[in-house]
Design a protein around this motif. Sequence first.
Motif, PDB file in Angstrom:
ATOM      1  N   LEU A   1       0.840  -1.193   0.000  1.00 22.84           N
ATOM      2  CA  LEU A   1       0.000   0.000   0.000  1.00 22.84           C
ATOM      3  C   LEU A   1       0.881   1.251   0.000  1.00 22.84           C
ATOM      4  O   LEU A   1       2.005   1.218   0.499  1.00 22.84           O
ATOM      5  CB  LEU A   1      -0.926   0.001   1.220  1.00 22.84           C
ATOM      6  N   PRO A   2       0.386   2.366  -0.548  1.00 20.43           N
ATOM      7  CA  PRO A   2       1.198   3.589  -0.594  1.00 20.43           C
ATOM      8  C   PRO A   2       1.531   4.123   0.800  1.00 20.43           C
ATOM      9  O   PRO A   2       0.788   3.923   1.748  1.00 20.43           O
ATOM     10  CB  PRO A   2       0.299   4.583  -1.325  1.00 20.43           C
ATOM     11  N   VAL A   3       2.649   4.821   0.876  1.00 24.73           N
ATOM     12  CA  VAL A   3       3.089   5.464   2.111  1.00 24.73           C
ATOM     13  C   VAL A   3       2.242   6.716   2.320  1.00 24.73           C
ATOM     14  O   VAL A   3       1.982   7.470   1.386  1.00 24.73           O
ATOM     15  CB  VAL A   3       4.588   5.815   2.023  1.00 24.73           C
ATOM     16  N   LEU A   4       1.796   6.948   3.547  1.00 26.52           N
ATOM     17  CA  LEU A   4       0.892   8.055   3.851  1.00 26.52           C
ATOM     18  C   LEU A   4       1.565   9.244   4.521  1.00 26.52           C
ATOM     19  O   LEU A   4       0.905  10.074   5.109  1.00 26.52           O
ATOM     20  CB  LEU A   4      -0.257   7.560   4.747  1.00 26.52           C
ATOM     21  N   THR A   5       2.867   9.358   4.440  1.00 27.41           N
ATOM     22  CA  THR A   5       3.562  10.501   5.035  1.00 27.41           C
ATOM     23  C   THR A   5       3.656  11.643   4.033  1.00 27.41           C
ATOM     24  O   THR A   5       3.408  11.459   2.841  1.00 27.41           O
ATOM     25  CB  THR A   5       4.978  10.107   5.496  1.00 27.41           C
ATOM     26  N   ASP A   6       4.030  12.805   4.497  1.00 29.12           N
ATOM     27  CA  ASP A   6       4.255  13.988   3.661  1.00 29.12           C
ATOM     28  C   ASP A   6       3.027  14.387   2.861  1.00 29.12           C
ATOM     29  O   ASP A   6       3.107  14.667   1.674  1.00 29.12           O
ATOM     30  CB  ASP A   6       5.444  13.781   2.715  1.00 29.12           C
ATOM     31  N   CYS A   7       1.851  14.404   3.503  1.00 28.05           N
ATOM     32  CA  CYS A   7       0.620  14.909   2.910  1.00 28.05           C
ATOM     33  C   CYS A   7       0.295  14.221   1.584  1.00 28.05           C
ATOM     34  O   CYS A   7       0.410  14.803   0.522  1.00 28.05           O
ATOM     35  CB  CYS A   7       0.732  16.411   2.720  1.00 28.05           C
ATOM     36  N   PRO A   8      -0.111  12.952   1.657  1.00 28.07           N
ATOM     37  CA  PRO A   8      -0.368  12.194   0.434  1.00 28.07           C
ATOM     38  C   PRO A   8      -1.594  12.692  -0.316  1.00 28.07           C
ATOM     39  O   PRO A   8      -2.508  13.252   0.275  1.00 28.07           O
ATOM     40  CB  PRO A   8      -0.603  10.776   0.959  1.00 28.07           C
ATOM     41  N   GLY A   9      -1.603  12.479  -1.618  1.00 29.08           N
ATOM     42  CA  GLY A   9      -2.725  12.883  -2.444  1.00 29.08           C
ATOM     43  C   GLY A   9      -3.782  11.798  -2.540  1.00 29.08           C
ATOM     44  O   GLY A   9      -3.687  10.732  -1.919  1.00 29.08           O
ATOM     45  N   LEU A  10      -4.775  12.063  -3.363  1.00 26.26           N
ATOM     46  CA  LEU A  10      -5.899  11.153  -3.529  1.00 26.26           C
ATOM     47  C   LEU A  10      -5.458   9.778  -4.006  1.00 26.26           C
ATOM     48  O   LEU A  10      -5.949   8.756  -3.525  1.00 26.26           O
ATOM     49  CB  LEU A  10      -6.914  11.758  -4.509  1.00 26.26           C
TER      50      LEU A  10
END
Length: 140
Positions: free
Chosen positions: A36-45
């Motif tokens: 799954l994508p990393v959710l740090t640094d204000c992830p986008g949609l």
Amino acid sequence: MMNKRGFLLGAASAVAAPQVLATASTQSGVLAPDGLPVLTDCPGLSAWKPYVGQTFELSDGVHSWAVLLSSADALEGSETVARTEQFVLGFGMQGEARVPAGVHSVRHANGQSTLLYLADAGCKRAQSLRAEFNLLKQTV
């Protein structure tokens, strides 16, 4: 003693480096160990969409709740604004507990976490929460 040129170059790299790294990490598709994508640094949609249907632990530092990410949708008409990405995350929860509006830590079982401002979405049957985003798109 630092000269003026060294100071300016150091300051420019300190300002530009976080933006370049954040853009590089989202463009290269950095993934957590479970894919799954990393959710740090204000992830986008695009980073949030694979988490739809997943359970998160929500915490205000005192209490914690289990919530389900039920939706991740672009705001209607947001495609016309080329320089921003506007979207809404919808979270749902069962039970009688009420989550107050405010900044909460949102943690997935894979260890990914971020801070979100969540507000009540106004559903009568069960509490639903929403987080609204208006992110500037970074160009490199």
